[in-house]
Design an enzyme around this catalytic site. Structure first.
Site: not given
Lengths: 403, 403
Positions: B145, B187, B189-190, B193
């Site tokens: 991302t 976040s 989520y990020h 990554k």
């Protein structure tokens, strides 16, 4: 302070537990005893006869009159119990040692690679989430590693304490930025500590958790003033190829009459710290949490650097051992320079315990006392970084009889 | 090429599966259907009536004559089955979409934070370990991302493709170094990554795995030439506050007569890519694995950047909608600039599909066709980045009757 010591039964955790208890803190050890269980799988044991955690804690109570709590809990898989412990004890501070900590073990098989990542990442992340969810304001001190920086990346520049100032070219001229030092881990174990760093950075930024990350050098030594008060309090001494740390292995090898095992050229330079300083550094870190909770405080927990071959020669000369040059099972540079800043710890009052003949001799004596417990087939390091790399057979069939 | 598409049932995975199958590749989807199961927990569903993976695959066979394999497998927990799939299929390439991909969902509760980390880190690391253990030489293409870079860090400097050239001061003058762009995730989520990036870097360096990491912008659009061939092939369309992506949400809101939800000032600038370009980029990446396998190839998979408020105004003007300014549940800068390089994809032959009235209208039409399936209580974003942050109630009690 009420302090939780996560991983408080391990090589660094146990002496830290006793030191902090001795200094008047109210300690609860949280540990799933995984380090002892891995020894079961590896068919090896501490050279020193460590006692069960229950006996250790009872002995400490006899010796010092102090109580230490113990919770057998797996941080990576028992989140709800972890949250209950935080809510019940409401610690002022937490020391986090609870990770698989051997690079060779982390590279041994696919299974140990996966265990190291699954265990370390989830232990750390469960802890961070539980601190947020339970609203626990405790300061967190984590044991990281110098290995997150890797070796030889910045040439003659000293490794700063966690953050590196760089210049970034932009269309409007150069921008000066302080960045987390680029990660260059040398094993899956070291990699997990670089993952930890990013998780700490996020939870500091998003949730304002107060976190100190200690980038520790290779620990040597065994006993502290607390662990030597009673044989039942003795600290563990790992001499095997997976968990033994290099200088302690040299001392043990000299003590039992085994050649000193130098894997590769010995030109690798590493940072070191004595276990007595480890425990002091933890206390200093606990007493000095970050002021600005939006950024992790990083301290380099090391006191000196040495080339491995220089250490081997010093031990060989002092104790009459031979040196054996073995194939290196690791993928790493044959040689590297290493200059490390530890200004913050010095400013906060650390008086380094550096290499001395007296301390080396103390280490040799501990090893010699328990030499009969050594398994000679466990000494050569054989966990390879890539399938097919060469390793050495055993150098001796049996150890000489001890005097 | 024999290609495994991990996460091939999802919003990007399904159109990619069909595109690659259409282009003549031999595709096996590996998916545990977690995206559908999360919808069950969130009590929401795709606006478009997606069919089961079995029906999708049968319909594609009817339409195209081509076979697609399917394995229902959880990468994070079924390592042995994963290794068996790799050894059995011996893929030439692997596309890895198999991660929890919504930032709001990852911040929703302690449980979803932990699921996101446990799932994403273990899925990626199990895959890397399995590639090494099974000796699978497949090139790996991972969906990362743009969010790993964060926003506003480098001022007026464009975000390079993965690596940043910086100058490091040393006692012997400045050293120029190319580093992985500093991570600044917004976040959990990020953050996962950014953890993936470090794992990829290590396994490229240690094991020579050939890895391409695609730092993708926000995907918009729904259909591709393949998914629109039969209603049973339709792609999912997420409109809810957790999984819906911003531009698709605006189009849906305009289509159903709901105010456009701008959370915060709308001054956030983000990178975008249309789903039709996503699938093309994957094919380009598969055809161009890194030459030097010791370093991960990073490509910025985006075609344009926009301020969210500009997008809202464009949609509002074109389609006659109102804009509602709501409290921002995220902790992020109110405004940021964003300039991103995507030179490599352009050089490799990508012809960007940029924002156009025709495509916007197509998105609105898809949403309007299925407007009756929308649940108005799921539209406002309410997963907050920190406990206690303000959120908005529903803006309308029910949606206007559709013409």
């Amino acid at each position: 302070m009420r302090v939780l010591v996560l991983g408080g039964d391990g090589f660094c955790g146990w002496p830290t537990t006793l030191y902090l208890s001795d200094r008047g803190h109210d300690i609860t050890v949280v540990d799933n005893l995984s380090r002892r269980k891995i020894d079961v799988d590896l068919e090896v044991g501490s050279l020193t006869p460590i006692r069960s955690i229950g006996e250790r804690i009872r002995a400490w109570h006899e010796v010092s009159g102090k109580e230490i709590g113990f919770v057998n809990l797996d941080l990576a898989t028992e989140y709800d119990r972890l949250a209950a412990v935080l809510a019940g004890i409401r610690p002022d501070a937490i020391v986090h040692f609870a990770e698989q900590r051997a690079a060779p073990y982390s590279m041994r098989t696919g299974k140990t690679k996966r265990y190291t990542v699954d265990n370390n990442v989830r232990a750390t992340h469960n802890l961070l989430t539980a601190l947020v969810e339970t609203g626990t304001g405790a300061a967190l001190v984590h044991l990281g590693t110098m290995g997150v920086y890797g070796y030889g990346w910045s040439g003659s520049a000293p490794i700063p304490e966690g953050y590196l100032t760089v210049k970034v070219p932009t269309p409007d001229g150069e921008l000066e930025r302080e960045i987390l030092h680029p990660a260059n881990p040398g094993s899956v174990y070291h990699m997990t500590k670089t993952l930890d760093q990013l998780m700490f950075a996020f939870y500091a930024k998003n949730d304002g958790l107060r976190i100190t990350d200690l980038h520790q050098g290779i620990v040597w030594g065994t006993q502290t003033p607390q662990t030597s008060q009673d044989e039942r309090l003795i600290n563990r001494f790992d001499y095997d190829g997976d968990y033994g740390t290099v200088l302690n292995r040299f001392l043990m090898q000299a003590a039992v009459g085994h050649p000193l095992t130098v894997h590769g050229t010995g030109g690798q330079t590493r940072a070191f710290i004595h276990i007595r300083d480890t425990v002091r550094c933890i206390e200093i870190a606990l007493a000095n949490p970050p002021q600005d909770s939006s950024r992790v405080r990083v301290l380099n927990q090391m006191t000196e650097t040495h080339r491995l071959l220089d250490l081997a020669k010093m031990v060989a000369d002092a104790m009459g051992a031979e040196i054996a040059y073995l194939p290196n099972p690791r993928r790493e540079a044959e040689e590297n320079e290493l200059i490390v800043r530890n200004d913050q710890f010095l400013a906060l009052g650390l008086h380094p315990t550096t290499l001395s003949e007296g301390l080396l001799e103390e280490g040799r004596e501990v090893a010699a006392r328990y030499a009969g417990r050594a398994d000679v087939t466990k000494i050569v390091a054989r966990s390879v970084w890539r399938a097919g790399m060469e390793t050495s057979g055993d150098l001796v069939a049996e150890l000489p009889a001890q005097p």
